[in-house]
Enzyme design. Structure first.
Site, PDB file in Angstrom:
ATOM      1  N   GLY A 503       6.360  39.650  53.744  1.00  0.00           N
ATOM      2  CA  GLY A 503       6.613  39.711  55.103  1.00  0.00           C
ATOM      3  C   GLY A 503       7.964  38.814  55.433  1.00  0.00           C
ATOM      4  CG  PHE A 507      11.081  29.253  56.696  1.00  0.00           C
ATOM      5  CD1 PHE A 507      10.950  27.800  57.036  1.00  0.00           C
ATOM      6  CD2 PHE A 507      11.076  29.743  55.630  1.00  0.00           C
ATOM      7  CE1 PHE A 507      11.190  27.076  56.270  1.00  0.00           C
ATOM      8  CE2 PHE A 507      11.449  28.758  54.507  1.00  0.00           C
ATOM      9  CZ  PHE A 507      11.547  27.549  54.873  1.00  0.00           C
ATOM     10  N   GLY A 508      12.504  32.951  57.375  1.00  0.00           N
ATOM     11  CA  GLY A 508      13.042  33.668  56.414  1.00  0.00           C
ATOM     12  C   GLY A 508      11.942  34.517  55.549  1.00  0.00           C
ATOM     13  N   PRO A 509      12.350  35.203  54.465  1.00  0.00           N
ATOM     14  CG  PRO A 509      13.394  36.160  52.812  1.00  0.00           C
ATOM     15  CD  PRO A 509      13.616  35.436  53.948  1.00  0.00           C
ATOM     16  CG  ASP A 621       4.365  28.729  66.307  1.00  0.00           C
ATOM     17  OD1 ASP A 621       4.088  29.209  67.220  1.00  0.00           O
ATOM     18  OD2 ASP A 621       5.157  29.040  65.437  1.00  0.00           O
TER      19      ASP A 621
END
Length: 813
Positions: A503, A507-509, A621
């Site tokens: 996914g 943040f990134g992959p 979060d």
């Protein structure tokens, strides 16, 4: 008198015989009578839709409390009075006669009839057959060949290639009018077959071609515990079908009057249908939203962009968010042997109505065939099973492409060699320019180095002792978190293969990997375009490396190599909590005992962060996306990139940079930037209500009011109707006292004022005891509204993430 008695006897016999599942030539069904399938699943008779006086002959569920019609005979010509009859003719047809004995509807049959009769099967199929011949191949006629708006288990959704019979769905005009509406849902045989929803003649949705596992545009279609499915494609027939895995489940696929293809499941406990899944999930499923050579990504703004090597046909229209004209090549294509292909991964394949396929070819042969045909624009495998096989070629423009985070496919688009060279140079950087820069810099610096050598040696000597001390401290810090080299991570993830991609977030992959010792890992790779940056990376390393708890995800190490920055975690095989509780199909996996364990586990993890860890950590979060599930479905809190720590007597802090997810943030944090442990308590309360209800707080809507999930839950709780909140997919598996306690605790956690909210130590105690609980006050953010509304003395620089991605809003002080 004797004749009258005979008439009564005949009438009684007729009424009794109609009570079974078969209708013969000598029998009729009048309005008010019905026949029922042998297992009692379906009933056939006369009915009127809600708010309509017209009468129709139809089939509906017998065991469902709310009459749900699945097939209508005379949908185009209704009866206007209750004087109609249904009968079997000696020619083997079913007919409906009105009060004047005029035929208003008739089935058809080209086969000779011998002792014909109509039987309502327990599948919901009404069949006309000869005598006791139950072979479906010999049926004179069957309703399953002429569906209306509903696809039932065992029905064939597609075409008979020999007879030309086309079995497709057509919507009702309205919920009160079963006549043929504007929308159809049918299998299109052009090119590689795919399912199309049309409004009249205009395509509004496309499933994509079948790839051996699912339709390309149905990434959510996977083996499940409710139904099995198959796509049959042979010389005789092409069709999709599904069968029930559990015969006690009642499910149907319906084309709504608005053109949505939706699957519903009946829940006895609530006596209601729940939406199980929908073919159309978001705007990117709108056919050709981005035009030709445009690609849609729902979490991007704007949604549409041109494919690499293409540009908007009319830039002014794109600037106005009108993407319908699509894109054109930046460099005109000239068909040459030097042409090549650019790979796209994780997408819904383009419209295949202008395509060609061959099941016996491999991918290399497919590429060669496409390259040798100047009309071929793209290619891929037609079957993705077992590493891929078969060949699928496109001819003409490519349209209706979208990106997926999971279960997308690869395909290869034809490009000019000059374009491919330009892409390669962009990806690799200008190595030649860098090399020249290095040479010039080296020559210039050599002189400086020689002149500075003596001075450098002197300075180094003076700093030697201090440097040794610093190196010792640095090594001690490194020992707290192991470092992985880039080569190890590349091998583990197969060079960040798209097949291993789990996914992608702010943040990134994230990739799945396997170390040489067989240990499975999850690798979070900081994206260069990430809206979270190096600070969040360092923050996550700093905080989570010091934390050890069974309900927190375990950080195994990190990898820093040049611009590459990665975090390596233990792999969680069951993904995140949102994957289950917000999905109609997956939510069935989580019964109440599992959900209660998850609620308690999250509570204990937060308690550790707030009270028992070396640093008091505020997560900031906490949401369903950031709760991972291990192989036993135990929760692990993850993603500490936004976390902050308190020391000493600190209890709260204020920030100008508000980060988090809309729908989970507390009022004082979202509006004034004030955060504390009570901010996490608020997020936990939202999460509890989402777990119990199966509904997201963000975007929640109700036909009777404008309240969000928090307001809706609090209102029902105060009205003494809290059980109406329970997720219907849990069935009767829940413990009522536990559910009520969880709801009460959740509502206490989302109270408007921080001082009114309990601490996590109190929450853990309340969840595990049977003591009396306080009545909750009105929650914060009672209705859906912009979290930045309202007066505030703090300047607002906010980063709100959606359920998956982050949006930055900046407002000057």
């Amino acid at each position: 008198m004797e004749g009258f008695a005979t008439l009564v006897l005949v009438f009684s016999i007729l009424r009794v015989s109609i009570a079974v599942d078969t209708l013969t030539v000598n029998q009729v069904i009048t309005d008010g009578e019905a026949i029922t399938s042998a297992g009692g699943s379906f009933e056939l008779g006369f009915f009127s839709p809600d708010s309509s006086r017209n009468r129709y002959v139809g089939i509906w569920y017998k065991k469902v409390a709310t009459r749900t019609v699945v097939w209508v005979a005379n949908r185009q010509i209704p009866l206007t009075a209750s004087s109609g009859i249904l009968k079997v003719t000696d020619r083997g047809t079913l007919v409906i006669l009105n009060g004047t004995n005029t035929t208003i509807w008739s089935s058809n049959s080209s086969r000779p009839a011998q002792n014909p009769n109509a039987q309502l099967l327990d599948s919901g199929n009404l069949v006309m057959k000869n005598g006791n011949d139950s072979d479906s191949e010999n049926f004179l006629w069957q309703s399953f060949d002429y569906p209306c708006n509903t696809l039932l288990p065992g029905m064939k959704f597609g075409r008979n290639r020999v007879t030309g019979l086309d079995r497709y769905l057509s919507s009702w005009k309205t919920t009160d009018d079963p006549s043929i509406g504007n929308f159809t849902y049918r299998l299109d045989p052009g090119g590689s077959p795919q399912l199309l929803v049309r409004n009249g003649s205009t395509v509004t949705f496309r499933s994509g071609p079948w790839n051996g596992l699912r339709f390309s545009g149905f990434p959510q279609l996977r083996p499940n515990s409710v139904y099995s499915y198959a796509f049959i494609f042979d010389d005789k027939e092409t069709y999709y079908t599904f069968e029930l895995v559990n015969s006690s489940v009642i499910t149907r696929l319906v084309l709504s009057p608005e053109g949505y293809a939706q699957r519903f499941t009946w829940i006895d406990r609530t006596s209601d249908w729940i939406l199980y899944s929908s073919a159309q999930t978001d705007d990117c499923d709108s056919y050709a939203l981005c035009g030709v050579y445009g690609i849609c990504e729902i979490n991007r703004s704007p949604k549409c962009e041109c494919m690499k090597g293409f540009e908007p046909k009319f830039q002014s229209n794109w600037d106005m968010a009108d993407w319908s004209d699509g894109c054109v090549r930046s460099t005109p294509m000239v068909c040459q042997k030097s042409n090549g292909f650019l790979k796209y991964s994780g997408v819904k394949l383009p419209d295949t109505r202008n395509s060609w396929f061959n099941e016996s070819m491999n991918l290399k042969e497919c590429a060669s065939l496409c390259l040798g045909n100047c009309s071929c624009t793209a290619y891929t495998n037609s079957d993705i099973r077992g590493g891929g096989s078969g060949c699928l070629l496109w001819f003409g423009d490519l349209i209706d492409i979208r990106e997926y985070t999971e279960n997308g496919q690869d395909f290869y688009i034809r490009m000019a060699k000059s374009e491919l060279d330009a892409f390669a140079m962009t990806n690799s950087g200008s190595k030649g320019a860098k090399r020249k820069w290095v040479i010039v810099s080296t020559v210039s610096i050599v002189g400086i180095i020689l002149l500075s050598l003596v001075l450098t040696l002197y300075v180094l000597r003076k700093k030697r002792l201090r440097r040794k001390g610093a190196e010792i401290n640095e090594r001690e810090e490194d020992l707290e978190l192991p470092l992985f080299d880039l080569h190890t991570i590349l091998n583990a993830t197969d060079n960040f293969s798209n097949d291993n991609k789990l996914g992608e977030g702010g943040f990134g992959p994230v990739y799945k990997g396997m170390l040489q010792d067989g240990k499975e890992i999850a690798v979070k790779r900081l994206s260069k375009e990430s809206r979270q940056g190096l600070d969040e990376f360092k923050n996550e390393v700093t905080h989570i490396s010091k934390l050890q708890h069974r309900n927190l995800v375990k950080l195994l190490g990190c990898c820093i190599h040049g611009e590459e920055k990665m975090l390596i975690y233990e792999y969680m095989p069951n993904k995140s909590l949102d994957f289950f509780i917000f999905d109609g199909m997956q939510s069935l996996v989580l019964d109440w005992p599992k959900r209660f364990v998850i609620i308690n586990g999250i509570a204990r993890g937060l308690l550790y962060l707030h009270q028992d860890s070396r640093l008091r950590i505020i997560h900031r979060d906490l949401k369903a996306d950031n709760v991972l599930l291990d192989n036993e479905m135990n929760p692990r809190i993850s993603d500490f990139g936004m976390a902050r720590s308190f020391r000493g007597n600190e209890s709260e802090a204020r920030t100008k940079r508000v980060v988090g997810t809309y729908g989970y943030m507390s009022p004082e944090y979202a509006i004034d930037g004030v955060y504390s442990i009570k901010s996490d308590v608020f997020s936990f309360g939202v999460l509890v209500l989402e777990i119990v209800t199966g509904k997201r707080n963000r975007g929640f809507n109700h036909p009777d009011h404008a309240l969000n999930l928090l307001g809706h839950a609090w209102t029902l709780y105060m009205e003494g109707k809290p059980l109406e909140l329970i997720d219907a997919s849990m069935g009767d598996s829940y413990n009522q006292s536990e559910v009520l306690r969880a709801l009460n605790v959740g509502l206490l956690c989302v109270q408007r004022t921080p001082d009114d909210r309990p601490s996590m130590s109190s929450v853990v105690l309340m969840l595990s005891s049977e003591s009396a609980l306080h009545q909750p006050k009105e929650p914060g953010f009672f209705t859906e509204r912009n979290v930045l509304e309202g007066s505030s003395s703090a300047s607002k620089h906010a980063i709100f993430s959606g359920n998956e991605h982050t949006i930055t809003l900046i407002e000057g002080r």
